[in-house]
Scaffold this motif. Structure first.
Motif, mmCIF file in Angstrom:
data_model
loop_
_atom_site.group_PDB
_atom_site.id
_atom_site.type_symbol
_atom_site.label_atom_id
_atom_site.label_comp_id
_atom_site.label_asym_id
_atom_site.label_seq_id
_atom_site.Cartn_x
_atom_site.Cartn_y
_atom_site.Cartn_z
ATOM 1 N N PHE A 115 0.867 -1.178 0.000
ATOM 2 C CA PHE A 115 0.000 0.000 0.000
ATOM 3 C C PHE A 115 0.897 1.219 0.000
ATOM 4 O O PHE A 115 1.611 1.469 0.966
ATOM 5 C CB PHE A 115 -0.914 -0.028 1.227
ATOM 6 C CG PHE A 115 -1.845 1.152 1.342
ATOM 7 C CD1 PHE A 115 -2.314 1.824 0.228
ATOM 8 C CD2 PHE A 115 -2.272 1.581 2.591
ATOM 9 C CE1 PHE A 115 -3.169 2.900 0.339
ATOM 10 C CE2 PHE A 115 -3.134 2.656 2.725
ATOM 11 C CZ PHE A 115 -3.582 3.320 1.593
ATOM 12 N N ALA B 121 -1.528 -1.288 -4.057
ATOM 13 C CA ALA B 121 -2.668 -0.374 -3.975
ATOM 14 C C ALA B 121 -2.128 1.038 -3.831
ATOM 15 O O ALA B 121 -1.206 1.281 -3.047
ATOM 16 C CB ALA B 121 -3.553 -0.738 -2.786
ATOM 17 N N GLU B 122 -2.714 1.978 -4.581
ATOM 18 C CA GLU B 122 -2.135 3.321 -4.634
ATOM 19 C C GLU B 122 -3.202 4.354 -4.995
ATOM 20 O O GLU B 122 -3.752 4.300 -6.092
ATOM 21 C CB GLU B 122 -1.027 3.325 -5.693
ATOM 22 C CG GLU B 122 -0.419 4.662 -5.983
ATOM 23 C CD GLU B 122 0.334 4.667 -7.310
ATOM 24 O OE1 GLU B 122 0.869 5.736 -7.652
ATOM 25 O OE2 GLU B 122 0.368 3.630 -8.008
ATOM 26 N N SER C 173 -8.683 2.296 -2.502
ATOM 27 C CA SER C 173 -7.552 1.533 -3.060
ATOM 28 C C SER C 173 -7.316 0.255 -2.273
ATOM 29 O O SER C 173 -7.055 -0.805 -2.868
ATOM 30 C CB SER C 173 -6.280 2.388 -3.070
ATOM 31 O OG SER C 173 -6.400 3.467 -3.969
ATOM 32 N N VAL C 174 -7.397 0.311 -0.942
ATOM 33 C CA VAL C 174 -7.214 -0.926 -0.173
ATOM 34 C C VAL C 174 -8.396 -1.869 -0.383
ATOM 35 O O VAL C 174 -8.245 -3.091 -0.298
ATOM 36 C CB VAL C 174 -6.975 -0.652 1.332
ATOM 37 C CG1 VAL C 174 -5.677 0.101 1.531
ATOM 38 C CG2 VAL C 174 -8.131 0.079 1.990
ATOM 39 N N PRO D 158 -9.172 5.646 -6.824
ATOM 40 C CA PRO D 158 -8.267 4.586 -6.383
ATOM 41 C C PRO D 158 -7.578 3.923 -7.565
ATOM 42 O O PRO D 158 -7.964 4.114 -8.722
ATOM 43 C CB PRO D 158 -9.224 3.595 -5.712
ATOM 44 C CG PRO D 158 -10.480 3.697 -6.547
ATOM 45 C CD PRO D 158 -10.557 5.152 -6.992
ATOM 46 N N LEU E 12 -5.045 0.116 -8.554
ATOM 47 C CA LEU E 12 -4.302 -1.076 -8.147
ATOM 48 C C LEU E 12 -3.331 -1.429 -9.257
ATOM 49 O O LEU E 12 -3.708 -1.521 -10.431
ATOM 50 C CB LEU E 12 -5.245 -2.256 -7.897
ATOM 51 C CG LEU E 12 -4.574 -3.523 -7.355
ATOM 52 C CD1 LEU E 12 -4.126 -3.313 -5.907
ATOM 53 C CD2 LEU E 12 -5.510 -4.722 -7.441
ATOM 54 N N MET F 80 -9.728 -2.269 -3.292
ATOM 55 C CA MET F 80 -9.335 -2.963 -4.522
ATOM 56 C C MET F 80 -8.346 -4.084 -4.227
ATOM 57 O O MET F 80 -8.382 -5.150 -4.861
ATOM 58 C CB MET F 80 -8.716 -1.975 -5.511
ATOM 59 C CG MET F 80 -9.681 -0.978 -6.094
ATOM 60 S SD MET F 80 -8.887 0.075 -7.353
ATOM 61 C CE MET F 80 -8.626 -1.117 -8.684
ATOM 62 N N LEU F 81 -7.449 -3.852 -3.278
ATOM 63 C CA LEU F 81 -6.508 -4.891 -2.873
ATOM 64 C C LEU F 81 -7.269 -6.116 -2.350
ATOM 65 O O LEU F 81 -6.948 -7.264 -2.686
ATOM 66 C CB LEU F 81 -5.574 -4.338 -1.801
ATOM 67 C CG LEU F 81 -4.238 -5.013 -1.544
ATOM 68 C CD1 LEU F 81 -3.361 -5.011 -2.782
ATOM 69 C CD2 LEU F 81 -3.518 -4.317 -0.396
#
Length: 336
Positions: free
Chosen positions: A64, A254-255, A278-279, A243, A245, A281-282
């Protein structure tokens, strides 16, 4: 599960901790490994992506990354750590979704994913200049083009998507963009249930600005995908809610799309929703926990429906910490 957490620069130090807190609300057993990278790290120790950070990222597999500052002029020895990290970890596909949200700044009817190749094109950074003429190498390879196309079509199949639009400029660049286009069409033959069309990048930019809801998924080389995905973010409420990934075979990063925002860093008003999404999506793509990702996404939507957001998207706005607390509370309410 392990996660390598790299706050980076600027507001990364503010949005990353609160997004990690949201992630832990649905995944309490997660092991965290913290590491440093970015412009601030370069200024301290002369290296933007230290070997110890790269080793931690490789060990965890899941990363992350918060935000990175980059100088606008050449600085000897400095390379963008996020670009280098993507390449070192083999994260060949950048996935950027844009979804309509309950905000005045968000456009209705949009559910779009842009997948871009993430390791080559002009971003290889191969430039030369004699002071009069400057040359940058655009590198497109068959291997990388096939690899990102397959990731895009597999994502489309898993997500129930109906159509992929291949973006290129093969009328001007028939060898490079033509190769990318041909590789994408080659892979498409293995996914007959997904419709495929193609569009020149300038035409796609116009169509995206006029009718973003007309697209389902876009597949693009690195530079075009980078530009078009930032344009698309405007219809989802802005970069503070965008977000991404970076997906590879052995790792994922994730970014949040936004930068380090030095103008607001330290004020406690940075928007953490791009980091939080984003997390999610992780969870959905890398860890294959879509039910946990959905809980986070629903909590974000419920928070926005309640009129709670930071000043970049709503006035008057709330602080970064307040917004994060509300999202976590909405997650806990789902369990009651």
């Amino acid at each position: 599960m392990k996660l390598c957490v790299i706050p980076g620069d600027g507001i990364g130090h503010e949005v990353v901790p609160v997004a990690v807190g949201v992630l832990q609300a649905v995944l309490p057993g997660l092991q965290l490994v913290f590491a440093d990278a970015g412009w601030e790290e370069f200024c301290r120790n002369g290296k933007a992506l230290p070997e110890r950070t790269l080793a931690a990222a490789r060990e965890c597999g899941a990363v992350f990354f918060g935000a990175v500052s980059s100088p606008m002029q050449l600085v000897e020895g400095y390379r963008s750590p996020i670009v280098q990290l993507r390449r070192e970890l083999g994260c060949h596909a950048n996935i950027r979704p844009t979804l309509s949200l309950p905000l005045a700044s968000s456009r209705n009817g949009i559910d779009l994913i842009i997948v871009r190749e993430n390791t080559e094109d002009l971003y290889v950074g191969d430039e030369q200049s004699d002071g009069e003429v400057a040359v940058a190498i655009k590198r497109i390879t068959r291997k990388a083009s096939l690899r990102v196309a397959r990731s895009a079509f597999e994502l489309a199949r898993n997500a129930g998507r109906q159509r992929i639009t291949i973006i290129h400029k093969a009328n001007i660049l028939p060898r490079t963009d033509g190769l990318f286009r041909d590789c994408a069409r080659e892979v498409a033959r293995d996914f007959p249930e997904i419709a495929v069309d193609e569009m020149l990048v300038d035409t796609a930019a116009l169509r995206l600005a006029q009718a973003p809801e007309s697209f389902d998924m876009l597949l693009a080389p690195n530079l075009y995908g980078d530009i078009l995905s930032d344009l698309a973010a405007a219809f989802g409420g802005g970069l503070g809610l965008a977000p991404s990934l970076n997906l590879g075979v052995a790792a994922a990063i994730a970014e949040p799309v936004h930068g380090s925002a030095p103008d607001i860093a330290g004020q406690g008003i940075a928007n953490p929703l791009a980091a939080i999404l984003s997390v999610a999506m992780l969870l959905r793509v890398w860890w294959q926990r879509p039910e946990l990702a959905l809980r986070i996404e629903q909590a974000v939507r419920a928070t926005l429906l309640d009129g709670i957001a930071t000043p970049d998207v709503m006035s008057p706005g709330v602080t970064t910490q307040h917004l994060a607390r509300v999202v976590i509370e909405r997650i806990r309410q789902q369990q009651d």
